[in-house]
Design an enzyme around this catalytic site. Structure first.
Site, PDB file in Angstrom:
ATOM      1  N   ASN A   1      -2.414  -0.191   6.684  1.00 17.24           N
ATOM      2  CA  ASN A   1      -1.476  -1.531   7.130  1.00 17.24           C
ATOM      3  C   ASN A   1      -0.475  -2.280   6.303  1.00 17.24           C
ATOM      4  O   ASN A   1      -0.276  -2.796   6.537  1.00 17.24           O
ATOM      5  CB  ASN A   1      -2.725  -2.375   7.870  1.00 17.24           C
ATOM      6  CG  ASN A   1      -3.974  -2.683   6.751  1.00 17.24           C
ATOM      7  OD1 ASN A   1      -3.111  -1.607   5.599  1.00 17.24           O
ATOM      8  ND2 ASN A   1      -4.582  -3.524   7.293  1.00 17.24           N
TER       9      ASN A   1
ATOM     10  N   TYR B   1     -12.468  -2.049  -3.572  1.00 15.67           N
ATOM     11  CA  TYR B   1     -12.610  -1.710  -1.984  1.00 15.67           C
ATOM     12  C   TYR B   1     -14.598  -2.150  -2.547  1.00 15.67           C
ATOM     13  O   TYR B   1     -14.857  -1.354  -1.255  1.00 15.67           O
ATOM     14  CB  TYR B   1     -12.517  -1.272  -1.748  1.00 15.67           C
ATOM     15  CG  TYR B   1     -10.607  -1.484  -0.980  1.00 15.67           C
ATOM     16  CD1 TYR B   1     -10.250  -2.352  -0.107  1.00 15.67           C
ATOM     17  CD2 TYR B   1      -9.611  -0.617  -1.106  1.00 15.67           C
ATOM     18  CE1 TYR B   1      -9.053  -2.717   0.361  1.00 15.67           C
ATOM     19  CE2 TYR B   1      -8.254  -0.469  -0.919  1.00 15.67           C
ATOM     20  CZ  TYR B   1      -8.207  -1.896   0.177  1.00 15.67           C
ATOM     21  OH  TYR B   1      -7.164  -2.179   0.745  1.00 15.67           O
TER      22      TYR B   1
ATOM     23  N   LYS C   1       1.062  -1.195  -0.031  1.00 20.83           N
ATOM     24  CA  LYS C   1      -0.278   0.516  -0.442  1.00 20.83           C
ATOM     25  C   LYS C   1       1.733   1.848   0.480  1.00 20.83           C
ATOM     26  O   LYS C   1       1.905   1.068   0.306  1.00 20.83           O
ATOM     27  CB  LYS C   1      -0.519   0.098   0.995  1.00 20.83           C
ATOM     28  CG  LYS C   1      -2.458  -1.624   1.036  1.00 20.83           C
ATOM     29  CD  LYS C   1      -2.472  -1.272   2.372  1.00 20.83           C
ATOM     30  CE  LYS C   1      -3.708  -2.447   2.277  1.00 20.83           C
ATOM     31  NZ  LYS C   1      -5.148  -2.159   3.827  1.00 20.83           N
TER      32      LYS C   1
ATOM     33  N   GLU D   1      -9.070 -10.129  -7.799  1.00 25.49           N
ATOM     34  CA  GLU D   1      -7.851  -8.915  -7.487  1.00 25.49           C
ATOM     35  C   GLU D   1      -7.024  -9.186  -8.204  1.00 25.49           C
ATOM     36  O   GLU D   1      -6.484  -8.278  -8.681  1.00 25.49           O
ATOM     37  CB  GLU D   1      -7.709  -9.153  -5.967  1.00 25.49           C
ATOM     38  CG  GLU D   1      -9.039  -8.771  -5.368  1.00 25.49           C
ATOM     39  CD  GLU D   1      -8.579  -8.561  -3.431  1.00 25.49           C
ATOM     40  OE1 GLU D   1      -7.472  -9.704  -3.119  1.00 25.49           O
ATOM     41  OE2 GLU D   1      -9.585  -8.860  -2.520  1.00 25.49           O
TER      42      GLU D   1
ATOM     43  N   HIS E   1      -1.642  -5.153   1.701  1.00 30.94           N
ATOM     44  CA  HIS E   1      -3.166  -5.738   1.221  1.00 30.94           C
ATOM     45  C   HIS E   1      -3.052  -7.784   0.794  1.00 30.94           C
ATOM     46  O   HIS E   1      -2.400  -7.856   0.054  1.00 30.94           O
ATOM     47  CB  HIS E   1      -4.215  -5.309   0.422  1.00 30.94           C
ATOM     48  CG  HIS E   1      -4.627  -6.321  -0.300  1.00 30.94           C
ATOM     49  ND1 HIS E   1      -6.706  -6.578  -0.014  1.00 30.94           N
ATOM     50  CD2 HIS E   1      -5.146  -6.918  -1.516  1.00 30.94           C
ATOM     51  CE1 HIS E   1      -7.080  -7.141  -0.434  1.00 30.94           C
ATOM     52  NE2 HIS E   1      -6.314  -7.609  -1.703  1.00 30.94           N
TER      53      HIS E   1
HETATM   54  P1  ATP Z   1      -7.044  -5.833   2.982  1.00 29.75           P
HETATM   55  O1  ATP Z   1      -8.103  -6.788   2.279  1.00 29.75           O
HETATM   56  O2  ATP Z   1      -6.041  -4.750   3.153  1.00 29.75           O
HETATM   57  O3  ATP Z   1      -5.888  -7.023   2.917  1.00 29.75           O
HETATM   58  P2  ATP Z   1      -7.623  -7.058   5.293  1.00 29.75           P
HETATM   59  O4  ATP Z   1      -8.831  -8.200   5.087  1.00 29.75           O
HETATM   60  O5  ATP Z   1      -7.201  -7.630   6.667  1.00 29.75           O
HETATM   61  O6  ATP Z   1      -6.989  -6.761   4.648  1.00 29.75           O
HETATM   62  P3  ATP Z   1     -10.695  -5.921   5.481  1.00 29.75           P
HETATM   63  O7  ATP Z   1     -11.687  -5.928   6.498  1.00 29.75           O
HETATM   64  O8  ATP Z   1     -10.455  -6.452   4.024  1.00 29.75           O
HETATM   65  O9  ATP Z   1      -9.228  -6.267   6.404  1.00 29.75           O
HETATM   66  O10 ATP Z   1      -9.617  -4.498   5.103  1.00 29.75           O
HETATM   67  C1  ATP Z   1      -9.318  -3.683   3.636  1.00 29.75           C
HETATM   68  C2  ATP Z   1      -9.009  -2.584   4.238  1.00 29.75           C
HETATM   69  O11 ATP Z   1      -9.869  -1.643   5.051  1.00 29.75           O
HETATM   70  C3  ATP Z   1      -7.476  -3.258   6.130  1.00 29.75           C
HETATM   71  O12 ATP Z   1      -6.506  -3.663   5.226  1.00 29.75           O
HETATM   72  C4  ATP Z   1      -7.527  -1.537   6.124  1.00 29.75           C
HETATM   73  O13 ATP Z   1      -6.583  -0.043   5.282  1.00 29.75           O
HETATM   74  C5  ATP Z   1      -8.912  -0.514   6.302  1.00 29.75           C
HETATM   75  N1  ATP Z   1      -9.875  -0.782   7.286  1.00 29.75           N
HETATM   76  C6  ATP Z   1     -10.331  -2.478   7.610  1.00 29.75           C
HETATM   77  N2  ATP Z   1     -11.014  -2.191   8.630  1.00 29.75           N
HETATM   78  C7  ATP Z   1     -11.095  -0.632   9.657  1.00 29.75           C
HETATM   79  C8  ATP Z   1     -10.858   0.563  10.630  1.00 29.75           C
HETATM   80  N3  ATP Z   1     -12.553  -0.215  10.721  1.00 29.75           N
HETATM   81  N4  ATP Z   1     -10.732   1.681   9.905  1.00 29.75           N
HETATM   82  C9  ATP Z   1     -10.168   2.404   9.488  1.00 29.75           C
HETATM   83  N5  ATP Z   1      -9.506   1.497   8.110  1.00 29.75           N
HETATM   84  C10 ATP Z   1     -10.171   0.081   8.027  1.00 29.75           C
HETATM   85 MG    MG Z   2      -9.211  -7.580   3.192  1.00 34.91          MG
END
Ligand code: ATP
Ligand code: MG
Length: 138
Positions: free
Chosen positions: A113, A50, A10, A127, A116
């Protein structure tokens, strides 16, 4: 089972020159990089990626963050690649991520974070195709 999954470094990871470190961890774990590129997402491309989160309260901020600078999508291939890449990443919230994971070591917070990873075979398929044509994956 041999799987393919999508990883993305990211904007916060690319900005901190973490591309090499992330790919090193992937390769060291025995997984293989099958495609990679660097690009800047525009709003529409980030929103489309997303789309499953579009009703979530953090969606707007997430799209804004993902368009702040270049991202580095890449395809990972190997036995159980989807789960293994998620293990290397660690929990979504770095505060809950296990020691030695990418998010524990580098992520600032639950939004920024660093990486992804696809979460299931169907999302991985969508994806990977969102960023790479079949002939770009080797
Ligand atoms: P990713 O899809 O990026 O691999 P993930 O599967 O661990 O991460 P998801 O639940 O799919 O998490 O959320 C997608 C992304 O949205 C997260 O990686 C983070 O960047 C953001 N995100 C998720 N939850 C929150 C939150 N509560 N507040 C802010 N941003 C969030
Ligand atoms: Mg995810």
């Amino acid at each position: 089972m041999i799987e393919r999954t999508l990883g993305i470094i990211k904007p916060d990871g690319v900005a901190r020159n973490l591309i090499g470190e992330v790919l090193r961890r992937v390769e060291q774990s025995g997984l293989r990089i099958a495609a990679a590129r660097i690009l800047k997402l525009d709003k529409a491309k980030a929103e489309g990626f997303y789309a499953v989160h579009k009703e979530r309260p953090f969606f707007k901020d997430l799209v804004a963050y993902m368009t702040t600078g270049p991202v580095f999508p890449f395809v990972i291939e190997g036995e159980n690649a989807i789960a293994r890449w998620r293990e290397l990443m660690g929990a979504t919230n770095p505060a809950n991520a296990a020691p030695g994971t990418i998010r524990k070591d580098f992520a600032a917070n639950i939004e920024r974070n660093t990486v992804h990873g696809s979460d299931a075979p169907e999302t991985a398929k969508f994806e990977v195709a969102y960023f790479f044509k079949q002939e770009e994956i080797c």
